[in-house]
Design an enzyme around this catalytic site. Sequence first.
Site, PDB file in Angstrom:
ATOM      1  N   GLU A 169      49.476   1.817  38.069  1.00  0.00           N
ATOM      2  CA  GLU A 169      48.948   3.396  39.000  1.00  0.00           C
ATOM      3  C   GLU A 169      49.285   4.062  38.384  1.00  0.00           C
ATOM      4  O   GLU A 169      50.622   4.413  38.037  1.00  0.00           O
ATOM      5  CB  GLU A 169      49.198   2.609  39.788  1.00  0.00           C
ATOM      6  CG  GLU A 169      48.665   3.840  41.225  1.00  0.00           C
ATOM      7  CD  GLU A 169      48.657   4.183  42.655  1.00  0.00           C
ATOM      8  OE1 GLU A 169      50.099   3.131  42.800  1.00  0.00           O
ATOM      9  OE2 GLU A 169      48.726   4.203  43.377  1.00  0.00           O
ATOM     10  N   GLU A 186      46.536  12.948  49.419  1.00  0.00           N
ATOM     11  CA  GLU A 186      47.094  12.046  49.836  1.00  0.00           C
ATOM     12  C   GLU A 186      47.212  13.317  51.087  1.00  0.00           C
ATOM     13  O   GLU A 186      48.179  13.471  50.191  1.00  0.00           O
ATOM     14  CB  GLU A 186      47.938  11.445  49.312  1.00  0.00           C
ATOM     15  CG  GLU A 186      47.187  10.576  48.293  1.00  0.00           C
ATOM     16  CD  GLU A 186      48.361   9.706  47.812  1.00  0.00           C
ATOM     17  OE1 GLU A 186      48.799   8.570  47.730  1.00  0.00           O
ATOM     18  OE2 GLU A 186      49.257  10.407  46.757  1.00  0.00           O
TER      19      GLU A 186
END
Length: 245
Positions: A141, A226
């Site tokens: 990621e 986020e």
Amino acid sequence: MLRFLLTFVFASLAANLCRAQTIEGQYDCLPAGSFTLCQNLWGESAGVGGQNSTLISTTGNSISWATNWTWANAPNNVKSYANVLHNTAKGVQLSAVKSAPTSWQWSYLTQSQGIRADVSYDIWFGKAQSGSPATSASSYEIMIWLSGLGGIQPVGSQILSGLNIAGHTWNLWKGPNANWEVLSFVSANGDITDFDADLNDFFTYLVQSQGVASTQFVQAIQTGTEPFVGSADLLIRNFSVSISS
Ligand SMILES: *[C@@H]1O[C@H](CO)[C@@H](O)[C@H](O)[C@H]1NC(C)=O
Ligand SMILES: *[C@@H]1O[C@H](CO)[C@@H](O)[C@H](O)[C@H]1NC(C)=O
Ligand SMILES: *[C@@H]1O[C@H](CO)[C@@H](O)[C@H](O)[C@H]1NC(C)=O
């Protein structure tokens, strides 16, 4: 009668094309031109609040959208990753990527005192040509934080600082998550609200200096935010990405 009907049909069509669409549910997604816009409120149960995301417009490989969030409690927990995922800029082996131009202009229209949130790319690599993000198919990621407010930190620990890639300076964080490795480039000089880069500069660095195999495939490119706590209206004026191989 027919003329009336046709006029009515075209009028509704035009109204639909012009009306921004908003999604509100925990895992709601919306087809958005070359992209898919998703709420992905995966961490909402850790907190109290809500979020909605609005598709403004799309053309070609570009999209404009916004997300509106208010979250309280659990200040160290991510509540969501509202994001857009490009439907076809993926499935290319790192060794075959010639360039991956991207640009991203964004701003907070409103933000509460002391928000904790990032604005970030979330790029997924894996051994297979295709694989959904954050699954058993994921090997890496790769996050690129254009913003990280309120003292939040990526997964793992900082392993390097002052890296110059794509005309900006980054601190690099690394650590494991589930079955994949997370490498996060965090802007060392605050918010980058007008970003224009070739993602292949990051990919090349990862292969040459961080031991990522060039046989890995880009499985997904997502961009979004986020939030941890606070409230904000984030406007993505224009985001675009593509891969040429
Ligand atoms: C969702 O959007 C509406 C406006 O369209 C807004 O009034 C509402 O507060 C939003 N919800 C959250 C949780 O931000
Ligand atoms: C965002 O939500 C707030 C309330 O939380 C609302 O006042 C505001 O109008 C919303 N903005 C948009 C663009 O929906
Ligand atoms: C969005 O960015 C792309 C790439 O830079 C550009 O081609 C396009 O014209 C932009 N769209 C708008 C509406 O500004």
